[in-house]
Design a protein around this motif. Structure first.
Motif, PDB file in Angstrom:
ATOM      1  N   ALA A  18      25.476  86.563 -69.905  1.00 28.77           N
ATOM      2  CA  ALA A  18      26.569  85.921 -69.173  1.00 28.77           C
ATOM      3  C   ALA A  18      27.273  86.877 -68.230  1.00 28.77           C
ATOM      4  N   ALA A  19      27.425  88.116 -68.654  1.00 29.15           N
ATOM      5  CA  ALA A  19      28.208  89.058 -67.863  1.00 29.15           C
ATOM      6  C   ALA A  19      27.599  89.338 -66.506  1.00 29.15           C
ATOM      7  N   GLU A  20      26.289  89.056 -66.337  1.00 26.17           N
ATOM      8  CA  GLU A  20      25.653  89.306 -65.050  1.00 26.17           C
ATOM      9  C   GLU A  20      26.006  88.225 -64.017  1.00 26.17           C
ATOM     10  N   VAL A  21      26.565  87.105 -64.465  1.00 19.59           N
ATOM     11  CA  VAL A  21      26.817  85.993 -63.562  1.00 19.59           C
ATOM     12  C   VAL A  21      28.299  85.644 -63.477  1.00 19.59           C
ATOM     13  N   ILE A  22      28.926  85.503 -64.618  1.00 15.59           N
ATOM     14  CA  ILE A  22      30.339  85.113 -64.644  1.00 15.59           C
ATOM     15  C   ILE A  22      31.058  85.928 -65.706  1.00 15.59           C
ATOM     16  N   ASP A  23      32.346  85.792 -65.721  1.00 15.64           N
ATOM     17  CA  ASP A  23      33.158  86.353 -66.802  1.00 15.64           C
ATOM     18  C   ASP A  23      33.511  85.185 -67.728  1.00 15.64           C
TER      19      ASP A  23
ATOM     20  N   GLY B 199      28.610  82.519 -77.416  1.00 11.17           N
ATOM     21  CA  GLY B 199      28.641  83.570 -76.405  1.00 11.17           C
ATOM     22  C   GLY B 199      27.392  84.397 -76.336  1.00 11.17           C
ATOM     23  N   SER B 200      26.372  84.028 -77.060  1.00  7.48           N
ATOM     24  CA  SER B 200      25.194  84.883 -77.126  1.00  7.48           C
ATOM     25  C   SER B 200      24.224  84.663 -75.977  1.00  7.48           C
ATOM     26  N   THR B 201      24.131  83.454 -75.457  1.00  2.97           N
ATOM     27  CA  THR B 201      23.150  83.189 -74.402  1.00  2.97           C
ATOM     28  C   THR B 201      23.795  82.359 -73.302  1.00  2.97           C
ATOM     29  N   ILE B 202      23.191  82.431 -72.158  1.00  2.00           N
ATOM     30  CA  ILE B 202      23.582  81.579 -71.022  1.00  2.00           C
ATOM     31  C   ILE B 202      22.311  81.186 -70.299  1.00  2.00           C
ATOM     32  N   MET B 203      22.184  79.904 -70.006  1.00  2.00           N
ATOM     33  CA  MET B 203      20.965  79.404 -69.380  1.00  2.00           C
ATOM     34  C   MET B 203      21.307  78.929 -67.969  1.00  2.00           C
ATOM     35  N   LEU B 204      20.515  79.321 -66.992  1.00  2.00           N
ATOM     36  CA  LEU B 204      20.822  79.044 -65.593  1.00  2.00           C
ATOM     37  C   LEU B 204      19.676  78.313 -64.919  1.00  2.00           C
ATOM     38  N   ASP B 205      20.007  77.340 -64.124  1.00  5.38           N
ATOM     39  CA  ASP B 205      19.057  76.755 -63.180  1.00  5.38           C
ATOM     40  C   ASP B 205      19.555  77.084 -61.780  1.00  5.38           C
ATOM     41  N   ILE B 206      18.712  77.613 -60.957  1.00  5.46           N
ATOM     42  CA  ILE B 206      19.099  77.995 -59.596  1.00  5.46           C
ATOM     43  C   ILE B 206      18.389  77.069 -58.619  1.00  5.46           C
TER      44      ILE B 206
END
Length: 601
Positions: free
Chosen positions: A152-157, A123-130
């Motif tokens: 993560a909280a900025e994008v999803i729950d 739960g510490s990081t989330i990596m995004l490709d847009i």
């Protein structure tokens, strides 16, 4: 002066005939027929336009839904591909995930995906490709233009997504969120709920709306409508995306779907006729729904009845023969009647078929089982009794020639059909002719029916026979009976009517009953006419049993059509000659001694 008087008289006669009561009545009738025809043509043309529009709905909605469901399938496939690549990766950091996702994400999926990400187990990081979303199929291969690592909280729950996956027994699933739809796929396992690693891809609501619009623009029906709509809804009737109806609500969708019952469902064309569509202000509309096994969502499409194209009376009258759908209306009505007869009254046609099948089978079995010399001997005996030794000689020679042609078995099949049809024509035709002779009202009805039967081309008989009775010798015999029946009925009727009134009055004076009068006076005196009718029926039957080879009737006709199909002229001539010989034999036998006397004269 005389010429002027004659011309004046002629003009007055013409004027008087043109403006006579009979002429005006005829013109009035013609005008009435024209008006009624124009009204009927206009009504049927508009009914056809309405039906055609309604029938286009399911296909259009299916194509529009295909745009969305195909995109969702691409997203699922790409998510699975990325997950497989993750499982095979030795190391995973920001750059590695970016490269991995770029390689695994298909071009079709990249056109619609707005975001793809990996939520790690701790739960510490989330990596995004847009990706830059586009639904334009002509665009160049998409590129993942932005890459970032954010909380993560900025994008999803993530806790809610993990809980949904756990509630779905750890399987992948589609979820709805404020900005669109999300496909989440678990890529790790954990003993604690919410500590699950999962991969997801997002499709925005704007993209789903654009996909519906692209699908609708490709379908003429929905491209032209102003109030028609398509909406993508979830299992709980939540509106996910829409085209042409941004005000659609889940409550309206629920009301609409609850109103789609069997009472307003067109089973043949898979659309509903809704009298009050809640999504377009209670208008009448045609509605179709398309779902998929991919996800428990469906696309609903509706076209308002008010937008169905119509033709006014002036247009349809000016182009009466171009726009008239009278013929189509009649053909559809006939098809409906035939469907009803096959589905609901099939027992009746099976009952009509049974006695004919039994008779023709019995006769054919006897003819096939008997030796050829016995058949020829029996033919000769019948011919001798009917017309004397010359007819017997001709019949014997004819049957012998047919045998030499090598067509004996086919001739026996034809003869079985011929005898069966003759038997039923006599059983039905003579009583019907007697009834028509004794009743003017029956005569009028029977004469009209017989006129129609003799006017229709023999090939036309085959169409309803095939539809109602199938193909084979029995349906062929039924067609032969119908085609050959009129002469027996007509000439029996004529013969009875031509019996002298003086003879009938004399019979009545001696106290004969109606049955005795018919049996002992009318039928004997009408017998030459009745026999002439039977002879004509026999000839028509023989011509028809050749034609019914088109519906697998068998016999000599089958040999003729087979030879024609192979361009085997010699074989066709031989088979045709066999039919000719058989026709001469049965004609001479049926004419009996009358024919013999004519030949001697």
């Amino acid at each position: 002066m005389a010429e002027e008087n004659n011309n004046t008289t002629l003009i007055e006669r013409i004027r008087a005939s043109l403006f006579s009561r009979a002429t005006l009545r005829m013109l009035g009738i013609l005008l009435l027929i024209f008006v009624v025809t124009a009204l009927f043509a206009n009504r049927t043309a508009n009914a056809t336009l309405r039906t055609d529009t309604a029938e286009d709905i399911p296909g259009d909605v299916e194509d529009i839904a295909g745009e969305v469901f195909d995109a969702l399938a691409d997203v699922q496939a790409s998510t699975t591909a990325v997950a497989d690549a993750l499982a095979a990766a030795e190391t995973l950091d920001d750059a590695a995930f970016r490269d991995l996702a770029t390689d695994a994400l298909s071009q079709d999926a990249a056109r619609v995906v707005s975001m793809t990400g990996l939520y790690q187990q701790d739960g510490s990081t989330i990596m995004l490709d847009i990706a830059a979303p586009t639904a334009d199929e002509t665009a160049s291969a998409p590129q993942l233009v932005t890459f970032s690592t954010v909380p993560a909280a900025e994008v999803i729950d993530p806790q809610a997504v993990a809980a949904e996956i756990a509630a779905n027994d750890g399987a992948a699933l589609w979820l709805l969120h404020d900005a669109g739809a999300r496909y989440a796929l678990p890529v790790g396992a954990s003993a604690q709920p919410g500590a699950l690693s999962f991969l997801w891809m997002d499709v925005s609501t704007d993209m789903l709306n654009e996909l519906l619009a692209v699908g609708a623009a490709g379908e003429a029906l929905f491209a032209e409508t102003e109030a028609g709509y398509t909406v993508l809804v979830a299992a709980d009737n939540t509106v996910i995306a829409d085209y042409n109806n941004p005000a659609a609500t889940s409550a309206q969708v629920t009301t609409l779907l609850d109103g789609l019952t069997e009472a307003n469902f067109n089973a043949d064309d898979e659309y509903y006729e809704v009298a009050q569509d809640p999504l377009i202000s209670d208008q009448a509309s045609f509605v179709s729904t398309i779902s998929t096994d991919l996800v428990d969502w469906q696309v609903i499409g509706a076209f308002p009845e008010a937008e169905v194209p119509t033709r006014n009376l002036a247009e349809s009258t000016a182009q009466l023969f171009d726009v008239s759908e009278v013929g189509n209306t009649i053909s559809l009505a006939v098809e409906g009647v035939v469907d009803f007869l096959n589905e609901d009254v099939g027992w009746l046609f099976r009952g009509l078929r049974w006695p004919i099948e039994q008779v023709i089978t019995a006769i054919e079995n006897v003819l096939m089982a008997a030796p050829w010399y016995l058949i020829i001997a029996a033919t000769a005996a019948i011919a001798w009794l009917a017309g004397g030794r010359r007819i017997a000689f001709l019949a014997t020679l004819g049957m012998f020639v047919i045998g030499l042609f090598g067509l004996w078995e086919l001739t026996m099949t034809t003869l079985a059909m011929l005898l069966t049809s003759m038997a039923f024509c006599i059983i039905v035709g003579i009583p019907l002719g007697i009834w028509a002779a004794r009743s003017d009202r029956v005569n009028e009805i029977v004469r009209s029916v017989l006129d129609a039967m003799q006017t229709i081309h023999p090939f036309v008989y085959l169409v309803p026979i095939v539809v109602l009775f199938g193909i084979g010798k029995v349906p062929g015999t039924i067609a032969t009976i119908i085609f050959a029946l009129p002469p027996t009925v007509r000439l029996t009727n004529l013969g009875i009517r031509q019996v002298s009134e003086d003879v009938i009055e004399a019979g009545k004076a001696f106290g004969t009953s109606d049955w005795q009068l018919l049996r002992d006076i009318q039928i004997p005196l009408a017998l030459p006419s009745i026999m002439a009718g039977i002879n004509q029926t026999l000839m028509l039957s023989l011509s028809m049993v050749v034609i019914v080879a088109l519906i697998a009737g068998g016999g000599l006709g089958q040999e003729i059509f087979r030879a024609i199909g192979r361009a085997d002229t010699g074989r066709a001539v031989v088979a045709g000659a066999a039919v000719l010989v058989l026709a001469v034999v049965v004609d001479r036998i049926s004419q009996g001694r009358t024919g013999a006397r004519r030949a001697e004269e």
